[in-house]
Design a protein around this motif. Structure first.
Motif, PDB file in Angstrom:
ATOM      1  N   ARG A   1      36.565  51.958  39.158  1.00  0.00           N
ATOM      2  CA  ARG A   1      37.373  51.039  38.349  1.00  0.00           C
ATOM      3  C   ARG A   1      37.314  51.404  36.853  1.00  0.00           C
ATOM      4  N   GLU A   2      36.209  51.979  36.434  1.00  0.00           N
ATOM      5  CA  GLU A   2      36.067  52.326  35.015  1.00  0.00           C
ATOM      6  C   GLU A   2      36.432  53.780  34.718  1.00  0.00           C
TER       7      GLU A   2
ATOM      8  N   SER B   1      32.219  51.344  43.389  1.00  0.00           N
ATOM      9  CA  SER B   1      33.292  50.433  42.965  1.00  0.00           C
ATOM     10  C   SER B   1      33.372  50.370  41.437  1.00  0.00           C
ATOM     11  N   THR B   2      32.220  50.233  40.774  1.00  0.00           N
ATOM     12  CA  THR B   2      32.229  50.171  39.308  1.00  0.00           C
ATOM     13  C   THR B   2      32.686  51.491  38.705  1.00  0.00           C
TER      14      THR B   2
ATOM     15  N   LEU C   1      28.304  49.064  45.101  1.00  0.00           N
ATOM     16  CA  LEU C   1      28.447  48.580  43.734  1.00  0.00           C
ATOM     17  C   LEU C   1      28.674  49.730  42.768  1.00  0.00           C
TER      18      LEU C   1
END
Length: 330
Positions: free
Chosen positions: A151-152, A147-148, A144
């Protein structure tokens, strides 16, 4: 890789459907799109080939937890170029107009960037976790967080890269530490296995005891029935012997009675016969009583009562009295 065919002063390019080609002629955009096919001149053309398919970047790095334990993280990042025009201006995707090969190594640069960004996010998270937390909850938390974070991240979106998926395959501690951590669980599993073994053995012993008790009860029941059978056989034998003795006694009594009756009849017959013979003898003796000696002698001779005479010598002394008796009887 694009296929480029050269014909003297002009060349032809044919790209794959999963690659985006940008053709600049004298600095101006001539062709732009996926799966392009066109003619160009190498002297005044600039070509860029940007892959737009999904690509995977494997990650393998070491981290340290809050309790100063080293762990190894293995993950995979799936990404793709979502803005080929932007990516071609930030990374060198230019290809040789004669061979179609990249002049630089853009995918290696992009992979290194993804690895560093993912590693930085993962290390920040691991630094706040204990070893036990990292091993038990680390995979989901790292997936998590990475991935976060990817993406940011502005550096990726700024070059037109989009992250599709992040998979954390494993979070492993050092071998000796991992074995030490596995020991309590292994002991618990071993204890559970031993407990199951003991319970199975106890159940087997209980079943064997039940079977032995059943066999003992069967033996007792068989012995009781055998005792009843022996008792019944004894009673039958006694009854049979009693009946046989009674029958023998009756038969003996009957035989004795028959013999007694026969003896009595025989005795009676003998008494009667003796009495008759005695009476006959008496009558005969009475009849002979009045006879003379000569008559009796003559009758005896007549009946053959005298022994056989071989030679008879008659003398005058013997004949004279006989003749005189005969003369007197006349």
């Amino acid at each position: 890789m694009a296929d480029i065919t050269r014909f003297r002063f002009i060349s032809h390019l044919r790209a794959n459907p999963t690659t985006h080609v940008r053709h600049l002629r004298n600095g101006k955009l001539a062709h732009d799109g996926a799966g392009q096919a066109f003619w160009f001149r190498a002297l005044n053309s600039s070509l860029s080939e940007i892959p737009i398919d999904d690509r995977e970047q494997p990650l393998l790095f070491h981290g340290r937890t809050v309790d100063f334990q080293d762990v190894v993280v293995q993950a995979t990042v799936t990404y793709r170029v979502i803005d080929p025009a932007l990516a071609s201006t930030r990374l060198d995707f230019g290809i040789d107009p004669d061979t179609g090969l990249w002049r630089a190594t853009p995918l290696e640069q992009l992979g290194g960037l993804l690895t560093e960004l993912a590693q930085q996010t993962a290390l920040d998270l691991l630094a706040r976790m204990t070893l036990t937390q990292a091993l038990s909850e680390g995979m989901a938390s790292l997936r998590l967080a990475v991935s976060t974070g990817l993406r940011e991240d502005q550096r990726l979106t700024g070059i037109g890269i989009g992250v599709e998926d992040v998979r954390v395959v494993a979070v492993r501690a050092e071998s000796d530490v991992e074995r030490a951590l596995q020991t309590p669980t292994r002991e618990m599993v071993q204890q559970a296995a031993d407990k199951a073994t003991y319970e199975r053995r106890a159940m087997a012993v209980e079943r064997e005891r039940s079977i032995a008790e059943n066999e003992l009860q069967n033996q007792i029941e068989l012995a009781r029935r055998e005792e009843q059978l022996v008792t019944q056989k004894g009673q039958n034998e006694r009854q049979r012997a009693t009946e046989a003795a009674a029958a023998g006694r009756i038969e003996t009594e009957a035989s004795a009675s028959r013999r007694r009756q026969l003896a009595e009849a025989d005795a009676d017959a003998k008494r009667v016969l003796g009495a008759a013979e005695a009476a006959a003898e008496k009558a005969l003796l009475e009849a002979y009583a009045d006879l003379s000696q000569g008559t009796i002698l003559a009758l005896a001779i007549k009946q053959g009562a005298l022994p056989e005479i071989g030679t008879l010598n008659l003398t005058p002394d013997l004949i004279t009295p006989l003749l005189a008796k005969l003369a007197n009887q006349e």
